[in-house]
Design an enzyme around this catalytic site. Structure first.
Site, mmCIF file in Angstrom:
data_model
loop_
_atom_site.group_PDB
_atom_site.id
_atom_site.type_symbol
_atom_site.label_atom_id
_atom_site.label_comp_id
_atom_site.label_asym_id
_atom_site.label_seq_id
_atom_site.Cartn_x
_atom_site.Cartn_y
_atom_site.Cartn_z
ATOM 1 N N GLY A 93 10.994 28.761 -34.247
ATOM 2 C CA GLY A 93 11.257 29.741 -33.209
ATOM 3 C C GLY A 93 10.842 29.232 -31.841
ATOM 4 O O GLY A 93 10.069 28.279 -31.715
ATOM 5 N N CYS A 94 11.338 29.884 -30.790
ATOM 6 C CA CYS A 94 11.086 29.405 -29.426
ATOM 7 C C CYS A 94 9.637 29.587 -29.008
ATOM 8 O O CYS A 94 8.973 28.632 -28.584
ATOM 9 C CB CYS A 94 12.049 30.088 -28.449
ATOM 10 S SG CYS A 94 12.066 31.889 -28.525
ATOM 11 N N PHE A 95 9.109 30.811 -29.120
ATOM 12 C CA PHE A 95 7.695 31.023 -28.816
ATOM 13 C C PHE A 95 6.824 30.148 -29.725
ATOM 14 O O PHE A 95 5.842 29.552 -29.285
ATOM 15 C CB PHE A 95 7.312 32.488 -29.024
ATOM 16 C CG PHE A 95 7.457 33.362 -27.813
ATOM 17 C CD1 PHE A 95 6.948 32.975 -26.574
ATOM 18 C CD2 PHE A 95 8.080 34.597 -27.912
ATOM 19 C CE1 PHE A 95 7.060 33.798 -25.461
ATOM 20 C CE2 PHE A 95 8.196 35.428 -26.801
ATOM 21 C CZ PHE A 95 7.687 35.030 -25.579
#
Length: 342
Positions: free
Chosen positions: A134-136
């Site tokens: 995921g990005c975070f």
């Protein structure tokens, strides 16, 4: 189409990640897109939806999914749809899968490798099925990995991170449309963001056995013994990018020179993650596959700044990086993206 090129299929090609993936792959020297699937846009030009690609490609969206004609397929679905798709469709065993959703990021009854190249390059190179981080989670982990591996995480970790509006996907919503987001700032999913699952999984994988476990607070709450990642996500009034600060408390005064040396050594062979000696800003990473990390020390406190482009290193850029590793080609192929000078 040259036979030696990687033949690619894309599912969910009409969304933000699908558009960014097409943008990367039409310029990739060793890949060809065989199909870009979108049921609702079938027959339309890709540039009718992803308007920035006008003049770049004459590719059309397809309702067909000829899996027998591709080497790899990218899942650009919303979360929960990948697992359901695989229950309803058969993909040949010789076709690699790169899933950008969260369906297979947590270890379980599946063979998906968690594709964080900075620590899982060897596993990625051998796998058939990959779960893209995921990005975070990518941004936060890149700030913490060196300390985790060195056994320096003994106290709760405070994380604040702000993301651009594209992180919420293409479909407009109450907190994504321009008039609400512009000149605005807000908190959401306080201490309960879903990316905490994969963050704690990785930190526990890297930490030495004699250091405290990192609690997955979404599963175990805050009562279990161990350390927590106290994550506060924010919505920003910009389209793309993640800017993250992490505060780590050591058991003794931090030696800044030693901490900086630790980070530089950890990332010395990383293709896209770079340590910066001075405090970075987000313009350095927007529209690139770079991650930049910086450290400051204050007594027993370490403040780590990390930043990525949420659509690239936080999504499809990292996915293409993983594809390159999976097919044994130059890890940087198709990702020679430059930040703006201004």
């Amino acid at each position: 189409m040259k036979e030696n090129k990687i033949k690619v299929g894309i599912l969910g090609a009409a969304g933000y990640t699908g558009g960014e993936l097409i943008r990367l792959l039409i310029n990739h020297p060793q890949a060809d897109i065989v199909f870009a699937n979108s049921e609702s846009n079938a027959g339309n030009n890709v540039y009718d939806v992803h308007e920035g690609l006008i003049g770049e490609t004459d590719l059309k969206f397809s309702s067909e999914m000829p899996f027998d004609k591709v080497d790899v397929v990218f899942f650009c679905f919303g979360h929960g749809k990948s697992e359901q798709f695989l229950k309803e469709h058969t993909i040949p065993e010789n076709v690699k899968i790169i899933d950008l959703a969260q369906d297979f990021r947590i270890k379980g009854d599946h063979d998906y490798v968690y594709g964080l190249p900075e620590i899982h390059r060897e596993e990625t190179a051998k796998c058939m099925h990959l779960a893209n981080p995921g990005c975070f989670a990518t941004c936060i982990q890149l700030g913490l990995l060196p300390l985790a591996k060195a056994g320096m995480l003994f106290n709760d970790i405070s994380v604040n991170a702000i993301t651009g509006s594209t992180g919420a996907g293409q479909k407009p919503g109450a907190t994504t449309h321009f008039s609400w987001r512009n000149n605005n700032f807000s908190v959401y999913k306080l201490f309960t963001h879903q990316h905490l699952h994969e963050i704690t999984q990785t930190l526990n994988e890297l930490r030495p056995e004699d250091t405290p476990a990192v609690i997955d607070t979404l599963n175990d709450g805050y009562d279990k013994e161990g350390i927590t990642v106290d994550f506060i996500p924010y919505r920003g009034d910009f389209p793309r990018g993640i800017f993250c600060t992490e505060v780590i408390t050591l058991d003794k005064t931090a030696d800044k020179d030693a901490i900086v040396a630790l980070y530089k050594d950890f990332y010395k062979d990383a293709a896209f993650t770079h340590y910066s000696d001075k405090a970075p800003d987000m313009k350095q990473i927007v529209n690139t596959n770079k991650a930049i990390v910086h450290v400051e020390t204050f007594g027993r406190k370490i403040v780590v700044t990390s930043m990525i482009d949420n659509l690239l290193k936080g999504a499809v850029g990292q996915a293409v990086q993983n594809m390159n590793i999976m097919f044994g080609i130059d890890e940087r192929a198709g990702l020679n993206l430059k930040a703006s000078a201004f």
